[in-house]
Design an enzyme around this catalytic site. Structure first.
Site, PDB file in Angstrom:
ATOM      1  CG  ASP A   5    -111.128-120.246  31.080  1.00 28.16           C
ATOM      2  OD1 ASP A   5    -110.266-119.541  30.522  1.00 28.16           O
ATOM      3  OD2 ASP A   5    -111.038-120.630  32.263  1.00 28.16           O
ATOM      4  CG  ASN A  62    -111.550-127.941  29.129  1.00 29.88           C
ATOM      5  OD1 ASN A  62    -110.346-127.873  28.898  1.00 29.88           O
ATOM      6  ND2 ASN A  62    -112.159-127.119  29.958  1.00 29.88           N
ATOM      7  CG  ASP A  63    -115.021-131.646  30.213  1.00 33.02           C
ATOM      8  OD1 ASP A  63    -115.959-131.194  29.542  1.00 33.02           O
ATOM      9  OD2 ASP A  63    -114.680-131.140  31.294  1.00 33.02           O
ATOM     10  CG  LEU A  78    -108.968-130.313  40.363  1.00 30.11           C
ATOM     11  CD1 LEU A  78    -107.970-131.386  40.782  1.00 30.11           C
ATOM     12  CD2 LEU A  78    -108.250-128.990  40.130  1.00 30.11           C
TER      13      LEU A  78
END
Length: 306
Positions: free
Chosen positions: A71, A145-146, A190
């Site tokens: 990833d 993503n972030d 999450l």
């Protein structure tokens, strides 16, 4: 598709076996192939945007980027490919591989479908962050993503102020703040208690990391909103130093009096999909797997790690 760029993580592809396998298959089918090596943003700052002429030519002429790794490799590839609008597909050489579409066992079948154009394409929003430093410099980065703002140095909470569209929203006393896209909602967001978001949605989520209060939760914002996170003086007037980290790779250090502005990027990340599996199907499977692991732990008093 005729021009393929193989983006390979040599640490994951031991001996370059998969890289050679992909190149050999595509060349045997008359395709043009170029190879680019993955470079870790924390270890090699040049990987951010500094492409030489040959690399830029390979990116600009590619019809598809095949990413060999995990990833993290996919995230780095997405940042590099965004300005060239190259669709990406990942081959899982890591462990979980949430963002990779292909397993090595099905590699040749997947390559044949790419050559034949038998796939769908999906756009994902990205974030752009600009850090405004006291010396006048502006440092910028992008994230699929972030962008995570967290403490740098001693293990103490940090204080920071959040502004949205120029208006003060709230001040936080926490371990940090996660600013995430829908794609990144199933990552650190999450784990920190943030919401799960359908990856094709258009929104920005703010999730505090271990906030030192009982009533602070995630905040969902419009993708058009402009978010600013400012670093004020800390407790007792002390100076604070934090890090803004883009997709766990590129890091920018901020100190008291400095700030970072985060907006939706004008560029999108383009992903190739071969499997007709919906996000809800994947979510159901992941939640079921987690539930089953929980049951096994409850039934095993010895607490063995499954």
């Amino acid at each position: 598709m005729r021009h393929f760029l193989i983006y390979t993580n040599r640490q994951k592809d031991k001996g370059s076996a998969v890289t050679e396998r992909v190149c050999r298959y595509l060349a045997g089918r008359g395709q043009q192939v170029a190879v680019r090596d993955y470079r870790d943003g924390r270890e090699d700052p040049k990987c951010r945007e500094d492409l030489d002429r040959q690399e830029a030519f390979a990116l600009s002429n590619a019809d598809c980027m095949i990413v060999l790794g995990g990833d993290g490799t996919v995230l780095q590839a997405a940042r590099e490919a965004r300005q060239f609008h190259i669709p990406i597909i990942g081959v899982n050489l890591g462990t979980l591989g949430y963002m990779t579409e292909i397993e090595p066992s099905g590699l040749e079948e997947a390559l044949e479908r790419l050559i034949a154009g038998d796939y769908e394409q999906e756009s994902r929003m990205m974030l752009e962050g600009k850090a405004f430093l006291e010396d006048g410099r502006i440092q910028e980065g992008w994230a699929l993503n972030d962008i995570v703002i967290s403490r740098s140095g001693p293990l103490r909470t940090i204080q920071f102020d959040i502004y949205v569209n120029g208006r003060f929203l709230n001040d936080y006393n926490a371990d940090g703040m996660i600013v995430t896209t829908p794609t990144g909602s199933t990552g650190y967001n999450l784990s920190a208690g943030g919401p799960i978001v359908e990856p094709k949605a258009r929104l920005i989520t703010l999730t505090p990391i271990c906030p030192h209060t009982l009533n602070q939760r995630s905040i969902i914002l419009s993708p058009e909103d402009v978010i600013e996170i400012a670093v004020p003086q800390g407790r007792d007037g002390r100076s604070q130093t934090v890090e803004a980290v883009f997709d766990g790779s590129q890091a920018v250090r901020l100190s008291t009096g400095e700030r970072i502005r985060i907006v939706q990027s004008e560029k999108m990340a383009e992903f190739i999909q071969l499997n007709q599996v919906s996000f809800l199907d994947v979510l159901h499977r992941k939640l079921s797997e987690n539930g089953q692991r929980g049951v096994r732990h409850e039934e095993d008093p010895a607490g063995k790690d499954y």
